[in-house]
Design an enzyme around this catalytic site. Structure first.
Site, short mmCIF file in Angstrom:
data_model
loop_
_atom_site.label_atom_id
_atom_site.label_comp_id
_atom_site.label_asym_id
_atom_site.label_seq_id
_atom_site.Cartn_x
_atom_site.Cartn_y
_atom_site.Cartn_z
N ASP A 226 -45.10 63.94 -32.17
CA ASP A 226 -45.60 62.60 -31.44
C ASP A 226 -46.57 62.75 -30.17
O ASP A 226 -47.15 61.69 -29.94
CB ASP A 226 -44.24 62.03 -30.66
N ARG B 28 -41.46 57.05 -25.85
CA ARG B 28 -42.08 57.07 -27.03
C ARG B 28 -42.72 55.69 -26.99
O ARG B 28 -42.60 54.75 -26.23
CB ARG B 28 -41.03 56.92 -28.16
N TYR C 142 -35.78 66.38 -25.32
CA TYR C 142 -35.82 67.76 -25.79
C TYR C 142 -34.61 68.72 -24.89
O TYR C 142 -34.68 68.49 -23.74
CB TYR C 142 -36.94 68.39 -25.64
N PRO D 210 -41.76 73.13 -30.10
CA PRO D 210 -42.49 71.82 -29.81
C PRO D 210 -42.70 71.24 -28.61
O PRO D 210 -43.42 70.23 -28.43
CB PRO D 210 -41.63 70.89 -30.55
#
Length: 592
Positions: free
Chosen positions: A49, A233, A242, A311
């Site tokens: 993302d 987001r 995370y 990530p």
């Protein structure tokens, strides 16, 4: 009976970020290509993302950044949280705010948008019926190394299965964009070299109900219970966590309930309720790189097929996309007969080192989130914050620097002191000569496959500067003509940009050399949009472009910018003839 092979110039195995970005270039060059994808359709829910500033710049050069920027969450601030030393229970408190990105890094923002949406934006550039073969699974790749010596040979054979039937393709070039479990890589016998740690993390996209005050900010939380990285987001509601899981956790043992229960402990004393979970997963951190990136310079690995890592730095999708970006224009030039086949070899030189640096960076960066490492090495919360901010240029994608090669000529000079050969060309505001429009200089350099020669000519109202510019224009005209096919537009291979440092009103249009106002395009009109002035605009202030690039107005400079907007060469206004030797190093001459 062996099925008849379908011939294609470029076969892209995988329709992820790398494959689609390469395809955008190939479509612009008019190359015959095809994408094979084992999924039944376009990506619906992407796991990546984070969109680096460098990736936003790429989308802007393709003319597709507007929707990206409109839909995305813009990351502007980072909040750092750590245990309160005065609280016996170690409840977390905020210790620092920091800007997510320094202004000097890029004129574009760092944003968050689902990978599926980015892929859709790139797919929109592939024409009304993109050549993607869905539900077609690659089974094997073979290279005829003898035939590979002939640049026109379809030296690569690919077998695939669709609807239970075997298909065969013959290609001049194949791109392995098929992910961490790449069949292309395995067919070539290449291995992933590296290691896995025992650190296990969970990731989830959730709709939180909470009194945590920074839930709509990017946050780095280090608590006694573990670490969490918060990434808000798009859409103002969803948030990604995370979450570092306790030592000894096995990926197979992680459940959504255990992941959420652990996250609640990290957030104490704040309440954290999960109204809905959109997606979640768990993974062990590992950093690996393919031992080889190509076979006979006919099959190339890109993206996760040749580098995997954690990530948390937001690198995976971006670096993969930039692999495809690097390769696409090179294949386009070679297959259009504009450059020699050796040009594609520079992909390995440039992106192999980039992958190695990525693995090294990720290995160091993930330690900042490891509670055990921080404790054993006495890393304070303040040091975590400092290192995170320090890594900003790298995580923005702006630290990539390509080694010297035929297309990256490094010389010691301060002609354009703030530009670095081998790094991305920076942007600065200028004023367009023909209509007084204030704009970013890179907006005049769309990614349509041409090289750009940017001429900083100084004050053209001075007779000596005007005469010097006239000579520069004459030399550049000859060079551009030499490498441009007879049937092509004069600015289609080597384009030109002129940036003056003077009062725009003191210069008349007819005084500007015609090289910078070529008759071009399907209507055969004189193009007036390639000339700019570094001056105060009517409504947007002064961009101070010469200062931003480190160019002295009296000395001037010439900067060669590659199709992917990396700086290839910097030279003086008196050394323009050296550009012919530069372009002869890899381009095909069409005129003597």
């Amino acid at each position: 009976m062996t099925p008849e092979a379908e011939k294609v110039d470029v076969l892209i195995c995988g329709s992820g970020s790398a494959g689609l970005c390469a395809a955008v270039w190939l479509a612009r060059f008019g190359i015959n290509y095809k994408i094979l994808e084992r999924r039944d359709g376009p990506l619906r829910i992407g796991q990546a993302d984070g969109v680096q500033t460098r990736t936003v710049e790429i989308f802007d050069s393709f003319g597709i950044a507007e929707d990206l920027l409109k839909e995305a969450y813009h990351v502007l601030e980072v909040a750092f949280w750590s245990p309160d030393p005065e609280d016996p229970d170690g409840k977390i408190r905020r210790t620092k705010y920091a800007a997510d990105k320094e202004t000097a890094i890029s004129h574009q923002p760092h944003v968050i948008l689902n990978q599926a949406r980015l892929n859709a934006l790139m797919t929109s550039q592939l024409g009304p019926t993109p050549p993607v073969e869905y539900e077609c699974e690659v089974k094997g790749v073979e290279v005829d190394e003898e035939a590979a010596k002939d640049p026109d040979a379809y030296a690569v054979r690919v077998t695939a299965v669709k609807d239970g039937k075997e298909r065969t393709y013959q290609a001049k070039y194949v791109l392995g964009c098929d992910g961490a479990h790449s069949i292309v890589r395995k067919s070539l016998g290449f291995k992933m070299v590296g290691d896995s740690s025992d650190a296990v993390w969970g990731v989830m996209d959730i709709y939180p109900r909470t009194d945590f005050p920074d839930i709509r900010k990017k946050c780095v939380i280090n608590s006694g219970a573990g670490s969490i990285l918060i990434v808000p987001r798009e859409g103002d509601s969803m948030v990604r966590f995370y979450t570092e899981l306790p030592a000894g956790t096995k990926v197979s043992d992680v459940s959504l309930e255990s992941l959420q229960a652990h996250a609640r402990k990290v957030f104490r004393p704040y309440a954290m309720d999960f109204a809905e979970t959109f997606w979640w997963s768990a993974y062990a951190i590992g950093q690996r790189r393919a031992d080889y990136f190509h076979r006979a310079h006919r099959v190339f690995l890109t993206g996760d097929a040749c580098h995997t890592h954690s990530p948390k730095a937001g690198q995976g999708m971006n670096v993969s996309l930039q692999d495809g970006h690097n390769m696409g224009w090179k294949l386009g030039m070679v297959l259009r007969g504009l450059a020699r086949p050796e040009l594609v070899e520079t992909y390995v030189l440039e992106r192999e080192r980039t992958a190695t640096e990525l693995i090294d960076f990720d290995r160091a960066f993930t330690k900042l989130f490891n509670s055990k490492y921080r404790q054993e090495n006495h890393v304070s919360p303040q040091q975590v914050a400092e290192q995170f901010v320090k890594a900003g240029r790298y995580t923005a994608g702006q630290a990539v620097r390509y080694d010297p090669s035929t297309i990256t000529v490094v010389t010691e000079s301060d002609i354009a002191a703030n530009l670095t050969v081998g790094m991305a060309f920076k942007s600065a505001q200028v004023v367009r000569f023909c209509d007084a429009k204030a704009m970013q200089l890179v907006k005049a350099m769309p990614a349509d496959g041409q090289w750009y020669v940017v001429v900083f000519a100084g004050d053209m109202s001075r007779p000596e500067s005007a005469e010097r510019l006239k000579k520069v224009a004459g030399s550049l005209d000859c060079i551009a003509h030499r490498f441009t096919p007879s049937e092509a537009y004069p600015d289609s291979v080597i384009d030109r940009i002129l940036v003056l440092a003077c009062d725009r009103k003191q210069v008349e249009q007819h005084e500007i050399p015609t090289f910078f106002t070529p008759v071009t395009g399907k209507w055969g009109m004189k193009c007036l949009t390639k000339v700019f002035v570094d001056e105060e605009s009517y409504n947007s202030g002064h961009g101070h472009a010469y200062e931003a690039y480190g160019v002295h107005p009296e000395k001037g400079a010439v900067v060669v910018v590659r199709p992917d907007h990396y700086v290839a060469k910097v030279t003086t206004l008196n050394d323009v003839d050296s550009l012919q030797q530069f372009f002869e190093g890899f381009m095909v001459s069409h005129h003597i």
